[in-house]
Design a protein around this motif. Structure first.
Motif, PDB file in Angstrom:
ATOM      1  N   ARG A 142     -51.043  55.255 -90.220  1.00 30.08           N
ATOM      2  CA  ARG A 142     -50.591  54.635 -88.945  1.00 30.08           C
ATOM      3  C   ARG A 142     -50.984  52.978 -89.146  1.00 30.08           C
ATOM      4  NH1 ARG A 142     -47.309  53.823 -85.251  1.00 30.08           N
ATOM      5  NH2 ARG A 142     -48.169  53.274 -83.232  1.00 30.08           N
ATOM      6  N   THR A 143     -52.014  52.909 -89.582  1.00 31.56           N
ATOM      7  CA  THR A 143     -52.490  51.283 -89.637  1.00 31.56           C
ATOM      8  C   THR A 143     -51.618  50.487 -90.587  1.00 31.56           C
ATOM      9  OG1 THR A 143     -54.701  51.801 -89.404  1.00 31.56           O
ATOM     10  CG2 THR A 143     -54.332  49.770 -90.532  1.00 31.56           C
ATOM     11  N   ALA A 144     -51.070  51.163 -91.590  1.00 33.43           N
ATOM     12  CA  ALA A 144     -50.087  50.465 -92.466  1.00 33.43           C
ATOM     13  C   ALA A 144     -48.892  50.444 -91.973  1.00 33.43           C
ATOM     14  CB  ALA A 144     -49.980  51.523 -94.082  1.00 33.43           C
ATOM     15  N   GLY A 145     -48.462  51.340 -91.155  1.00 32.55           N
ATOM     16  CA  GLY A 145     -47.129  51.154 -90.548  1.00 32.55           C
ATOM     17  C   GLY A 145     -47.139  50.214 -89.610  1.00 32.55           C
ATOM     18  N   LEU A 146     -48.402  50.071 -88.710  1.00 34.79           N
ATOM     19  CA  LEU A 146     -48.572  48.865 -87.813  1.00 34.79           C
ATOM     20  C   LEU A 146     -48.551  47.388 -88.359  1.00 34.79           C
ATOM     21  CD1 LEU A 146     -50.972  50.648 -85.330  1.00 34.79           C
ATOM     22  CD2 LEU A 146     -48.413  49.894 -84.867  1.00 34.79           C
ATOM     23  N   ARG A 147     -49.315  47.433 -89.585  1.00 32.81           N
ATOM     24  CA  ARG A 147     -49.446  46.085 -90.117  1.00 32.81           C
ATOM     25  C   ARG A 147     -47.894  45.900 -90.826  1.00 32.81           C
ATOM     26  NH1 ARG A 147     -55.089  46.914 -93.270  1.00 32.81           N
ATOM     27  NH2 ARG A 147     -56.428  46.444 -91.465  1.00 32.81           N
ATOM     28  N   ALA A 148     -47.317  46.708 -91.206  1.00 38.77           N
ATOM     29  CA  ALA A 148     -45.829  46.318 -91.714  1.00 38.77           C
ATOM     30  C   ALA A 148     -44.841  45.996 -90.564  1.00 38.77           C
ATOM     31  CB  ALA A 148     -45.241  47.461 -92.526  1.00 38.77           C
ATOM     32  N   GLU A 149     -45.220  46.434 -89.443  1.00 35.79           N
ATOM     33  CA  GLU A 149     -44.045  46.122 -88.424  1.00 35.79           C
ATOM     34  C   GLU A 149     -44.806  44.866 -87.869  1.00 35.79           C
ATOM     35  OE1 GLU A 149     -43.677  47.905 -83.941  1.00 35.79           O
ATOM     36  OE2 GLU A 149     -44.190  49.085 -85.175  1.00 35.79           O
TER      37      GLU A 149
ATOM     38  N   ASP B  79     -46.100  42.393 -89.419  1.00 32.17           N
ATOM     39  CA  ASP B  79     -45.635  41.369 -90.417  1.00 32.17           C
ATOM     40  C   ASP B  79     -43.873  41.305 -90.357  1.00 32.17           C
ATOM     41  OD1 ASP B  79     -47.807  41.094 -91.607  1.00 32.17           O
ATOM     42  OD2 ASP B  79     -47.444  42.341 -93.297  1.00 32.17           O
ATOM     43  N   ALA B  80     -43.030  42.156 -89.985  1.00 33.46           N
ATOM     44  CA  ALA B  80     -41.828  41.947 -89.824  1.00 33.46           C
ATOM     45  C   ALA B  80     -41.290  41.042 -88.585  1.00 33.46           C
ATOM     46  CB  ALA B  80     -41.084  43.507 -89.654  1.00 33.46           C
ATOM     47  N   HIS B  81     -42.230  41.438 -87.322  1.00 36.10           N
ATOM     48  CA  HIS B  81     -42.237  40.515 -86.195  1.00 36.10           C
ATOM     49  C   HIS B  81     -42.385  39.098 -86.528  1.00 36.10           C
ATOM     50  CE1 HIS B  81     -41.034  43.605 -83.312  1.00 36.10           C
ATOM     51  NE2 HIS B  81     -41.884  44.465 -83.730  1.00 36.10           N
ATOM     52  N   ARG B  82     -43.534  38.702 -87.344  1.00 33.35           N
ATOM     53  CA  ARG B  82     -43.989  37.477 -87.618  1.00 33.35           C
ATOM     54  C   ARG B  82     -42.948  36.773 -88.424  1.00 33.35           C
ATOM     55  NH1 ARG B  82     -45.970  35.673 -92.044  1.00 33.35           N
ATOM     56  NH2 ARG B  82     -46.390  37.565 -92.851  1.00 33.35           N
ATOM     57  N   LEU B  83     -42.318  37.450 -89.171  1.00 34.13           N
ATOM     58  CA  LEU B  83     -41.269  37.028 -90.361  1.00 34.13           C
ATOM     59  C   LEU B  83     -40.007  36.522 -89.440  1.00 34.13           C
ATOM     60  CD1 LEU B  83     -41.688  38.855 -93.777  1.00 34.13           C
ATOM     61  CD2 LEU B  83     -42.308  36.488 -93.125  1.00 34.13           C
ATOM     62  N   ALA B  84     -39.905  37.427 -88.337  1.00 29.85           N
ATOM     63  CA  ALA B  84     -38.696  37.357 -87.815  1.00 29.85           C
ATOM     64  C   ALA B  84     -38.586  35.970 -86.860  1.00 29.85           C
ATOM     65  CB  ALA B  84     -38.255  38.453 -86.854  1.00 29.85           C
ATOM     66  N   ALA B  85     -39.822  36.067 -86.148  1.00 24.14           N
ATOM     67  CA  ALA B  85     -40.172  34.789 -85.227  1.00 24.14           C
ATOM     68  C   ALA B  85     -40.104  33.611 -85.935  1.00 24.14           C
ATOM     69  CB  ALA B  85     -41.636  34.977 -84.528  1.00 24.14           C
ATOM     70  N   ALA B  86     -40.537  33.431 -87.195  1.00 25.51           N
ATOM     71  CA  ALA B  86     -40.518  32.314 -88.086  1.00 25.51           C
ATOM     72  C   ALA B  86     -39.185  31.729 -88.504  1.00 25.51           C
ATOM     73  CB  ALA B  86     -41.443  32.343 -89.235  1.00 25.51           C
TER      74      ALA B  86
END
Length: 65
Positions: free
Chosen positions: A13-20, A22-29
């Motif tokens: 679950r932690t790995a999934g949340l971190r991946a999510e 990261d995806a939000h951070r990259l999309a915002a950038a």
């Protein structure tokens, strides 16, 4: 539930949340181009400089004997 199984589920679950995240951070950038951020920064500092010049008293010229 066995403690090792419970721990493994938390790690997945932690790995999934971190991946999510990261995806939000990259999309915002990607949404805001760097040139626009650079322009906003330069404009902001220019406005600060203008404001400081407006609030400081003008210097008088020193008389030369």
């Amino acid at each position: 539930m066995h403690p090792d199984t419970h721990l493994a589920l938390h790690q997945v679950r932690t790995a999934g949340l971190r991946a999510e995240a990261d995806a939000h951070r990259l999309a915002a950038a990607a949404r805001r181009p760097r040139d626009l951020r650079n322009l906003r920064t330069r404009l902001g500092w220019t406005l600060v400089e203008v404001g400081l010049r407006l609030t400081t008293p003008p210097r008088t010229a020193a008389s030369v004997p």
